[in-house]
Motif scaffolding. Structure first.
Motif, PDB file in Angstrom:
ATOM      1  N   LEU A   1      44.776  33.360  77.902  1.00 33.44           N
ATOM      2  CA  LEU A   1      45.284  34.585  78.503  1.00 33.44           C
ATOM      3  C   LEU A   1      45.578  34.423  79.987  1.00 33.44           C
ATOM      4  N   CYS A   2      44.655  33.818  80.737  1.00 30.35           N
ATOM      5  CA  CYS A   2      44.850  33.747  82.184  1.00 30.35           C
ATOM      6  C   CYS A   2      46.024  32.846  82.548  1.00 30.35           C
ATOM      7  N   VAL A   3      46.203  31.754  81.829  1.00 35.47           N
ATOM      8  CA  VAL A   3      47.342  30.868  82.087  1.00 35.47           C
ATOM      9  C   VAL A   3      48.654  31.589  81.775  1.00 35.47           C
ATOM     10  N   GLN A   4      48.693  32.284  80.646  1.00 38.44           N
ATOM     11  CA  GLN A   4      49.921  32.985  80.254  1.00 38.44           C
ATOM     12  C   GLN A   4      50.297  34.061  81.273  1.00 38.44           C
ATOM     13  N   LEU A   5      49.317  34.801  81.761  1.00 36.81           N
ATOM     14  CA  LEU A   5      49.598  35.892  82.698  1.00 36.81           C
ATOM     15  C   LEU A   5      50.150  35.368  84.025  1.00 36.81           C
ATOM     16  N   VAL A   6      49.515  34.366  84.597  1.00 35.32           N
ATOM     17  CA  VAL A   6      49.977  33.811  85.880  1.00 35.32           C
ATOM     18  C   VAL A   6      51.347  33.160  85.717  1.00 35.32           C
ATOM     19  N   ASN A   7      51.539  32.442  84.637  1.00 31.92           N
ATOM     20  CA  ASN A   7      52.826  31.810  84.366  1.00 31.92           C
ATOM     21  C   ASN A   7      53.926  32.848  84.202  1.00 31.92           C
ATOM     22  N   GLU A   8      53.625  33.932  83.502  1.00 29.15           N
ATOM     23  CA  GLU A   8      54.607  34.991  83.263  1.00 29.15           C
ATOM     24  C   GLU A   8      55.058  35.656  84.554  1.00 29.15           C
TER      25      GLU A   8
ATOM     26  N   GLN B   1      44.542  39.864  65.493  1.00 33.26           N
ATOM     27  CA  GLN B   1      45.327  41.093  65.614  1.00 33.26           C
ATOM     28  C   GLN B   1      44.647  42.115  66.517  1.00 33.26           C
ATOM     29  N   GLU B   2      43.321  42.194  66.456  1.00 33.86           N
ATOM     30  CA  GLU B   2      42.589  43.124  67.317  1.00 33.86           C
ATOM     31  C   GLU B   2      42.759  42.751  68.783  1.00 33.86           C
ATOM     32  N   LYS B   3      42.616  41.467  69.084  1.00 31.37           N
ATOM     33  CA  LYS B   3      42.768  41.024  70.478  1.00 31.37           C
ATOM     34  C   LYS B   3      44.211  41.164  70.948  1.00 31.37           C
ATOM     35  N   LEU B   4      45.133  40.855  70.063  1.00 26.69           N
ATOM     36  CA  LEU B   4      46.542  40.949  70.433  1.00 26.69           C
ATOM     37  C   LEU B   4      46.939  42.402  70.682  1.00 26.69           C
ATOM     38  N   LEU B   5      46.392  43.320  69.890  1.00 35.53           N
ATOM     39  CA  LEU B   5      46.682  44.738  70.088  1.00 35.53           C
ATOM     40  C   LEU B   5      46.184  45.189  71.452  1.00 35.53           C
ATOM     41  N   THR B   6      44.986  44.769  71.829  1.00 37.89           N
ATOM     42  CA  THR B   6      44.447  45.108  73.155  1.00 37.89           C
ATOM     43  C   THR B   6      45.334  44.554  74.256  1.00 37.89           C
ATOM     44  N   TYR B   7      45.766  43.309  74.064  1.00 44.14           N
ATOM     45  CA  TYR B   7      46.619  42.645  75.054  1.00 44.14           C
ATOM     46  C   TYR B   7      47.947  43.386  75.215  1.00 44.14           C
ATOM     47  N   LEU B   8      48.625  43.682  74.116  1.00 40.43           N
ATOM     48  CA  LEU B   8      49.936  44.317  74.180  1.00 40.43           C
ATOM     49  C   LEU B   8      49.849  45.751  74.687  1.00 40.43           C
ATOM     50  N   THR B   9      48.745  46.431  74.416  1.00 40.94           N
ATOM     51  CA  THR B   9      48.579  47.816  74.872  1.00 40.94           C
ATOM     52  C   THR B   9      48.401  47.890  76.380  1.00 40.94           C
ATOM     53  N   ASN B  10      47.748  46.891  76.952  1.00 39.68           N
ATOM     54  CA  ASN B  10      47.390  46.944  78.373  1.00 39.68           C
ATOM     55  C   ASN B  10      48.167  45.975  79.245  1.00 39.68           C
ATOM     56  N   ILE B  11      49.110  45.248  78.684  1.00 39.80           N
ATOM     57  CA  ILE B  11      49.756  44.159  79.416  1.00 39.80           C
ATOM     58  C   ILE B  11      50.477  44.628  80.674  1.00 39.80           C
ATOM     59  N   SER B  12      51.140  45.759  80.624  1.00 38.52           N
ATOM     60  CA  SER B  12      51.903  46.230  81.792  1.00 38.52           C
ATOM     61  C   SER B  12      50.979  46.519  82.963  1.00 38.52           C
ATOM     62  N   ASP B  13      49.873  47.224  82.701  1.00 38.32           N
ATOM     63  CA  ASP B  13      48.924  47.548  83.767  1.00 38.32           C
ATOM     64  C   ASP B  13      48.250  46.285  84.296  1.00 38.32           C
ATOM     65  N   ILE B  14      47.908  45.363  83.404  1.00 42.57           N
ATOM     66  CA  ILE B  14      47.243  44.122  83.813  1.00 42.57           C
ATOM     67  C   ILE B  14      48.148  43.307  84.731  1.00 42.57           C
ATOM     68  N   LYS B  15      49.403  43.156  84.345  1.00 42.96           N
ATOM     69  CA  LYS B  15      50.333  42.369  85.146  1.00 42.96           C
ATOM     70  C   LYS B  15      50.581  43.010  86.509  1.00 42.96           C
ATOM     71  N   SER B  16      50.603  44.329  86.549  1.00 48.70           N
ATOM     72  CA  SER B  16      50.826  45.020  87.815  1.00 48.70           C
ATOM     73  C   SER B  16      49.673  44.762  88.784  1.00 48.70           C
ATOM     74  N   ARG B  17      48.443  44.855  88.300  1.00 49.76           N
ATOM     75  CA  ARG B  17      47.286  44.630  89.178  1.00 49.76           C
ATOM     76  C   ARG B  17      47.143  43.159  89.552  1.00 49.76           C
ATOM     77  N   LEU B  18      47.392  42.270  88.606  1.00 50.75           N
ATOM     78  CA  LEU B  18      47.301  40.832  88.894  1.00 50.75           C
ATOM     79  C   LEU B  18      48.355  40.407  89.899  1.00 50.75           C
ATOM     80  N   SER B  19      49.535  40.989  89.822  1.00 51.94           N
ATOM     81  CA  SER B  19      50.614  40.651  90.753  1.00 51.94           C
ATOM     82  C   SER B  19      50.204  40.945  92.194  1.00 51.94           C
ATOM     83  N   LYS B  20      49.476  42.039  92.402  1.00 51.19           N
ATOM     84  CA  LYS B  20      49.036  42.391  93.750  1.00 51.19           C
ATOM     85  C   LYS B  20      48.014  41.377  94.275  1.00 51.19           C
TER      86      LYS B  20
END
Length: 631
Positions: free
Chosen positions: A413-420, A315-334
């Protein structure tokens, strides 16, 4: 009554009843028609038409045969009278000869016996009746007559498939196991040595059985003296509108039974029952009890619910992931856009494994491979600097990665992000020496056949994922159930369990490259298969990659690569950080270590004589107890 009167009787079935004998028959017909007419308002039109025709036919046949009977009696009487005057006619034995013109028109029949005359009359009557029936059938509606093209229903009872199970079991045939699995790619790795094995196909309906009536009869087991028919997979399934596949093995050598329960709500899961107590494994004297598929005969439970500590960490890791997912995906997309590719090789690495990552990059460069589409997700800054130093693109997310231990893994995490983000990807461990058919996911066969890896035995250190709605859904759910990874201490075990569920529920297609394939060797071949390894070492293999799996630790992996001739990282760069290699901090990272760390030729060193090596190592020690030299 002569023939002409009989025909008039047929032609007038609706005449008024009279007091004669024949009138009684007409009276019955009239009464039947009158009764039928009263029911016509509530009787279906087709039934009224067919009933009326049957009544007409019956009355016609009755009247016609009465006329024939009367004619035969008259013929017998006439034959006796004509016998007395046969001498008056020299041409034939009959009463006075007719005039010449009339004799030509009417053939002489008095020389025909009564029996022959009766036969001819009956033959003529049969022809007339057949003609009338044919005309009537043509006038009937199509639905009232059975189509001559419709095959007759198979009504013969089967000795094996009784009426009580006919609602789900009608026939059974054999199919070669290899033939079936080659015709329909189930995605699972086939086991070796199955050339002489057969699979069984059970039919639930007559319509599903093969079209050949002889084969269908044999499939129903009508003749117990003959074996079940063996067909090709194509012929056996030619009429199957759907096919449910159950994969069966014999774990722990148990005496197994299989219960097929028809007439129930359809289930796509298999319940497992085992004789056991409340605790422990198999106990033959106990009753059958519902059991986890991960419970071994020895009593070891491979699948169990996460404990509270596992759930809290998840739950701690998932909370961190869900809180920051939008910013992470934006930077990774670039970062992905700059790489200018639709398919990405994804790697994740910590500092403890960094020399393997650097050797991968050096080996790829020595072979002239383009590594511009390789994206590394380092778990720490030290690894980020080293990866960029050998020319690899990285994406480091401090908020998520910094909390992961250096010995850990962020592969999920890295596989899920790139796939998403819509990219096809090849996930690879760093212990790699580097027009697929349309499956959603591809895996290297791990080679292990433990129950906890069933049915796929997918190696999660090397796999390819297409980006589509089914794979995106899969990895989202995988992230949400990462507590299983903590509980089972196995990323691989958790992923395989979820593969099976999504394959059944969502139709996710999964392909495992069989361990026998030459193209994808790994730890199984390295530790157990001498000849395939000799082909690899001689450069005669068609292998695409080599994955050093089935190896306990990084140190052994390094030694195995070194004596295989697959090590290209100079000694001064092993186990060091960036500033320790360059002698200064803040130096430009991109490609700065290539000259210092990467060797153009393999650095071969002998370590163990009982493991595969580029050159014989007769003076080296053994690592295994058996100590059998590789060369």
């Amino acid at each position: 009554m002569d023939a002409s009167r009989a025909e008039r009787g047929v032609a007038r079935p609706r005449s008024r009843p009279s007091s004669t004998g024949s009138g009684n028959s007409n009276n019955l017909i009239h009464t039947a028609l009158h009764t039928t007419a009263k029911r016509s308002s509530s009787t279906p039109p087709l039934f009224r038409t067919v009933t009326w025709i049957l009544i007409v036919l019956c009355s016609s046949f009755l009247t016609f045969y009465l006329g024939i009977w009367a004619g035969l009696q008259a013929a017998k009487a006439g034959g006796a009278t004509a016998a007395a005057s046969t001498a008056e006619c020299p041409q034939c034995k009959c009463a006075p000869c007719p005039p010449p013109a009339e004799a030509k028109e009417k053939p002489c029949t008095s020389n025909v016996t009564p029996e022959e005359l009766q036969r001819k009359v009956e033959e003529r009557a049969k022809q007339k009746i057949d003609g009338e029936l044919e005309d009537l059938c043509k006038k009937l509606p199509q639905s009232a007559a059975a189509s001559p093209q419709q095959p007759a229903k198979r009504k013969k009872d089967s000795i094996l498939f009784s009426k009580s199970i006919s609602h789900f079991a009608r026939g059974l045939v054999r199919v070669g196991k290899d033939d079936l699995m080659n015709t329909f790619d189930f995605g699972v790795p086939p086991n070796a040595g199955s050339e002489e094995m057969d699979a069984l196909i059970l039919y639930n309906k007559e319509d599903a059985m093969p079209s050949d009536e002889d084969v269908a009869s044999a499939a129903r087991y009508n003749d117990p003296t003959k074996p079940l028919p063996k067909l090709s997979a194509k012929d056996a399934t030619e009429n199957c509108e759907s096919m449910n596949v159950v994969l069966i093995d014999n774990p722990s050598g148990m005496a197994q039974c299989f219960a097929l329960v028809g007439g129930q709500y359809q289930s796509y899961h298999v319940q497992r029952w085992m004789r056991r107590g409340d605790y422990g494994g198999l106990k033959a004297n106990m009753p059958l009890k519902l059991s986890s598929r991960g419970l071994t005969g020895a009593g070891r439970l491979e699948f169990y619910p996460p404990r509270e500590t596992h759930v809290k960490k998840h739950q701690e890791k998932l909370l961190t992931y869900l809180t920051n997912i939008s910013d992470i995906k934006s930077r990774l997309s670039k970062v992905l856009e700059k790489m200018n590719t639709k398919a990405v090789v994804v790697m994740t690495c910590n500092h403890g494994q960094s020399e393997l990552l650097m050797n991968f990059a050096c080996a790829a460069r020595s072979r002239g491979f383009d590594i511009s589409n390789v994206l590394v997700f380092p778990t720490d800054l030290e690894t980020k600097e080293l990866a960029e130093g050998v020319g690899l693109t990285t994406f480091y997310e401090e908020k998520m990665m910094a909390s992961i231990p250096k010995e850990g893994s962020s592969g999920v995490l890295c596989v899920q992000l790139v796939n998403e983000l819509g990219y096809d990807l090849l996930f690879s461990d760093v212990d790699m020496d580097k027009s697929l058919p349309e499956f959603d996911m591809y895996f290297q066969d791990d080679g292990s056949r433990q129950e906890r890896y069933a049915p796929y035995s997918a190696n999660t250190g090397f796999y390819f994922v297409r980006s589509n709605e089914k794979t995106k859904n899969f990895f989202r759910h995988f992230i949400y159930t990462s507590d299983l990874i903590y509980a089972w201490n196995s990323h691989q075990q958790a992923l395989i369990a979820m593969l099976s569920e999504h394959n059944s529920l969502m139709g996710l297609t999964v392909k495992i490259f069989a361990k026998e394939l030459e193209e994808f060797p790994g730890g199984l071949q390295f530790h157990r298969k001498v000849e395939p390894m000799k082909k690899i070492l001689a450069g005669e293999s068609n292998a695409y990659v080599f994955h050093m799996s089935w190896t306990n630790n990084k140190d052994n992996k390094v030694k195995f690569f070194q004596q295989m001739g697959e090590w290209y990282l100079n000694k001064q760069c092993i186990g060091k950080e960036m500033h320790e290699i360059t002698g200064e901090k803040g130096a430009s990272n991109e490609g700065a270590l290539v000259q210092q760390c990467c060797s153009a030729e393999p650095l071969i060193t002998c370590h163990y004589k009982d493991k595969p090596s580029k050159n014989p190592c007769p003076d080296a020690p053994c690592i295994d107890k058996k100590c059998k030299s590789f060369w």
